[in-house]
Design a protein around this motif. Sequence first.
Motif, PDB file in Angstrom:
ATOM      1  N   ILE A 172       0.786  -1.004  -0.004  1.00 39.95           N
ATOM      2  CA  ILE A 172      -0.061  -0.101   0.006  1.00 39.95           C
ATOM      3  C   ILE A 172       0.850   1.156  -0.059  1.00 39.95           C
ATOM      4  O   ILE A 172       0.685   2.237  -0.552  1.00 39.95           O
ATOM      5  N   TRP A 173       2.017   1.312   0.907  1.00 40.86           N
ATOM      6  CA  TRP A 173       2.865   2.358   1.102  1.00 40.86           C
ATOM      7  C   TRP A 173       3.406   2.657  -0.156  1.00 40.86           C
ATOM      8  O   TRP A 173       3.556   3.806  -0.730  1.00 40.86           O
ATOM      9  N   LYS A 174       3.929   1.584  -0.977  1.00 44.66           N
ATOM     10  CA  LYS A 174       4.856   1.669  -1.999  1.00 44.66           C
ATOM     11  C   LYS A 174       3.992   2.091  -3.414  1.00 44.66           C
ATOM     12  O   LYS A 174       4.361   2.822  -4.257  1.00 44.66           O
ATOM     13  N   ASN A 175       2.705   1.556  -3.477  1.00 42.45           N
ATOM     14  CA  ASN A 175       1.725   1.683  -4.630  1.00 42.45           C
ATOM     15  C   ASN A 175       0.641   2.499  -4.500  1.00 42.45           C
ATOM     16  O   ASN A 175      -0.130   2.563  -5.339  1.00 42.45           O
ATOM     17  N   ILE A 176       0.575   3.429  -3.278  1.00 43.57           N
ATOM     18  CA  ILE A 176      -0.441   4.511  -3.035  1.00 43.57           C
ATOM     19  C   ILE A 176      -0.329   5.552  -4.310  1.00 43.57           C
ATOM     20  O   ILE A 176      -1.745   5.866  -4.651  1.00 43.57           O
ATOM     21  N   GLY A 177       0.605   5.795  -4.999  1.00 42.24           N
ATOM     22  CA  GLY A 177       0.598   6.533  -6.159  1.00 42.24           C
ATOM     23  C   GLY A 177      -0.270   6.046  -7.275  1.00 42.24           C
ATOM     24  O   GLY A 177      -1.020   6.867  -8.111  1.00 42.24           O
ATOM     25  N   HIS A 178      -0.527   4.806  -7.532  1.00 38.51           N
ATOM     26  CA  HIS A 178      -1.227   4.124  -8.508  1.00 38.51           C
ATOM     27  C   HIS A 178      -2.701   4.182  -7.889  1.00 38.51           C
ATOM     28  O   HIS A 178      -3.572   3.751  -8.991  1.00 38.51           O
TER      29      HIS A 178
END
Length: 189
Positions: free
Chosen positions: A60-66
Amino acid sequence: MNAKYTYTEAALVSLLKSNDRSAFEYLYDNYSSALYGIIVKIVKDEERACDAMQDTFLKIWKNIGHYNSEKGTLFTWILNIARNTAIDKLRVELKKERVIQLELVRDGDLISSTIFNPLPATMDLRSIVERLLPERKVLIEMVYFQGYTHEEVSERLSLPLGTVKSRIRKALQELREIFEVCAPKPIFA
């Protein structure tokens, strides 16, 4: 977190995308129990569930931008991440168990009828698959040689599931035709 905050979904997403620590703490405090409940139902083991939970929040932290609010709510998005992470963890464990079970099989346990004796025409299957169109070849390799499901191929290649299935079907039809040419004709027909 000392103070209790409440966020609208849009405000929370905005803060998460800017890597705001209090927003991530809020997300964990308010959503972790629901996500853990789903994860533990899938993996059926608390230790694996804890590992999957940690992996979920890292993703979630790494991909929240998506994250795209037009495709669904934040909760649905993180729930899908948790579910997929749990399924992946379960698959890894099942593969490990299969390898262990295979290692326990002794040569003497095998009987001649269980040993696979391929036809000479099928021995070099990979070279036959090489003859396919590139968009079909990659799908056959992923599904049949690497073990991906149709859904996983669809996600990894960003192709609609129907396209993946129809290309695989066409590739298999083409392979059947190749094998009919390579296979010896029966004497008594």
